[in-house]
Write a protein that holds these residues in place. Sequence first.
Motif, short mmCIF file in Angstrom:
data_model
loop_
_atom_site.label_atom_id
_atom_site.label_comp_id
_atom_site.label_asym_id
_atom_site.label_seq_id
_atom_site.Cartn_x
_atom_site.Cartn_y
_atom_site.Cartn_z
N PRO A 158 72.83 68.39 66.46
CA PRO A 158 71.91 68.97 65.48
C PRO A 158 72.37 68.85 64.02
O PRO A 158 71.56 69.00 63.11
N ASN A 160 67.20 67.92 70.28
CA ASN A 160 68.61 68.06 69.91
C ASN A 160 69.42 68.83 70.96
O ASN A 160 68.86 69.50 71.84
N ASP A 168 63.50 67.29 62.65
CA ASP A 168 63.96 67.12 64.03
C ASP A 168 62.76 67.29 64.94
O ASP A 168 61.86 68.08 64.65
#
Lengths: 429, 361
Positions: A139, A162, A377
């Motif tokens: 991450p 992640n 993300d």
Amino acid sequence: MTRKRWAALILVVTLLLTTFSVTGCGKAAAPKVIKIAVAGPMQFIQGQHHWLGAQMAAEEINKAGGVTVGNKKYNIELVQVDTNELLSVDDAASAVEKAITVNKVNAIIGTIRSEASMAIQEVAMDNKTIMMVCGASLPQMAEKVGKDYNRYKYWFRVTPVNATYLVKASMLLLNHVGGVFRKELGIQKPKVAAIIEKAVAGDPLAAAAAKLIPTFGMEFVGVWRPSPTATDLTAELTAIRKAGAQIIYTYFSATAGVPYAKQWGELQIPAASVGINVEAQAKGFMQATGNKGNYEYTLNTYAPVQITPKTLPFYEEFTKRAGQFPTYNAGTYDAIYIYKEAIERAKSLDPEAVVPELEKTNYLSAAGKIVFNKNHDVTWGPGYVTALGTQWQDGKLVAVWPNGWEGITYPGTVDYKLPPWVVSQWKKK
Amino acid sequence: MNPRRLYRRFASEVLVLPGRTTVLAVCLVLLILPLFHRHPYTLRVLSLTFIFAIFAASWDLLSGFVGQLSLGHAIFFGVAAYTSALLNLQAGLPPLVTIPAGALVAVLMGLVVGIPCLRLKGQYLSLATMGFPIILTGLVYLFSDLTGGELGVSGLARLGPTRLSEYYIALVLVLGLGLIMWKITDSKVGLVFHAIREDEITARASGINTPLYKLLAFCLSGFFAGISGGLYSHFMRVAGPSTLSVLTSFQPVIWTIFGGVASIYGAIAGTFVLYPLMEFLRVAPELRTLIFAALVVLVLRFMPEGLTPWFIDRVESECPRCKEHNAVTRRTCRVCGAPLGRPSAPGAGPFQPGKGGRVAG
């Protein structure tokens, strides 16, 4: 030949050359191209999946007429960048810098090894080039976007979810098996052993397992830490049997996953195996385990199941071309489509215009709905990318999770099966 | 000094020998290259070449000159890379401070490695040195909150504000530190280093405190390798476990043996050839490593002492009387006037301890 004939011949040749040069040698002018670098360790399976996924997407897009940016048509041209990142970090960064500054690529997709991916991230951000990761899961790369948006805003992650979410999802699989134990065997508080390879990524997982498993209404009996490359796990499995474990929570990212599953099946350890076993995602897993890996249950990205209408066509075509099941690295397939849609919406190839459009991504990919969070993300959870739980049943890899989790069941999902020797051991007579 | 005398001295020291003239020409080309070509990718490859050349030369100082064959040289490189990175990230110190600080920690690491290895020789010493980067890698993973574990630490300050400035920083350092290392090996200390490598027992019998000099070699080598490690981390803006890998330890060995051992400039020349060559071979990515290895083996087959001794044997000859080097075109020695005759056979010239190899004149 007379002088007049010579002069006529020269005139004709000159005219022909002039005509060809104006019309591009008699052919229609070639369409413009958008260059995308596919960066990965091309001598290894990860890079090969990066490349094949991207190739499939580029072929489909070009066949369908290419990309429309404003009123111009472009074709996608892929640039294969062998980063050699599993062996050398500086090699990886130089390869990507070459792609950006020499090949003049518009975007970079791929990368797998976290350390190299960080170095590549710096090169891409220095050059304000869009980078879409399809491999590295830690991450920290995404956290940089939050900390220094102006510098790192060109970075996005498409696959996998992640590492934090990977742990959460694997715990959900464990809960799933726990539920089956309660329902089918009447065991309300199953005993769980954890076998977690002795690698860095496994350390927080070992601590989390000891803390979290009791909160799921299960009894934690201990954690075993074999080497990631162990070839004999008989000692660990025997100890787990003696500890009375009914479920084994696994974490294998490397080759030890094969001997583990093989010996687990051979010894008929009376405990269901569930968690993360990367080797069990491969097509050759059953052959590698001498058909003893049946019932192994692992977190996965792709399976022959309809997560979205795109999953099955992609899965089948990829398997046909590669002779292997797609790994999460093949997410380059979706990354190309996401980039295409963003530049079409932006009507520009300028990264400053494309980034806001990438941030608005709401794309139904082969792995689920892809939406980027504020750190760029990929979002994990119900309604987004959930990942899958896949189990080997009768020599076939099938999806068994999510199966009702948060109301989600993908068409094609089947019920999880407890290994028969586990059932016969623990079924109350 | 009078400019005319200065030039005459320069001409008599440098221009008379083709080997030194070649070095000078290469330096000048590298210094003016960005005036004609400043593509960021070229400058990147060359900057990394300079950084690794310092690393290779530091290995040559320890293993080539003193004979302490280190197969774990990444320990100095990696520890300095991590120190520079952490000082930059945690304390906000600039590269100007963090790189020398990293090099000093590498000097300490030289003591840590050197002291237990004092009694070891040959393959035992090599194996022992190989173990240290592995231990440090274990510590990196153990204290992953600080070191970033397998991810390493990233987001460091750049070595210079632009790629061009980074190029010149690395170039000036490789030339400067290369010269310093060469002068060390050309000094009395260098003579002792040679003596230890050739016959340690005789050196001790002559009253030389060999353990002290061996430790000095570990520390000096650690210092220069540390500078390169710090430069690397700020250039790449990442310091991770790869800086301690076996590959990182083996690379300077390959570069130095290819260029010519126990000369400093051989290690630098080897890196100058092999590192860009590996980049050039990207044209055939699947055959890259194979072609690289085949080329290295072939070159060493025909140049068994390495590239620079082979080259010098062809452009210079040794005076049979005073042992000074002369251009191969001369018929009489430039120092003693003795007739030179035919140049010696390639690779046949005797090695000159304390004179920086065959190029010394």
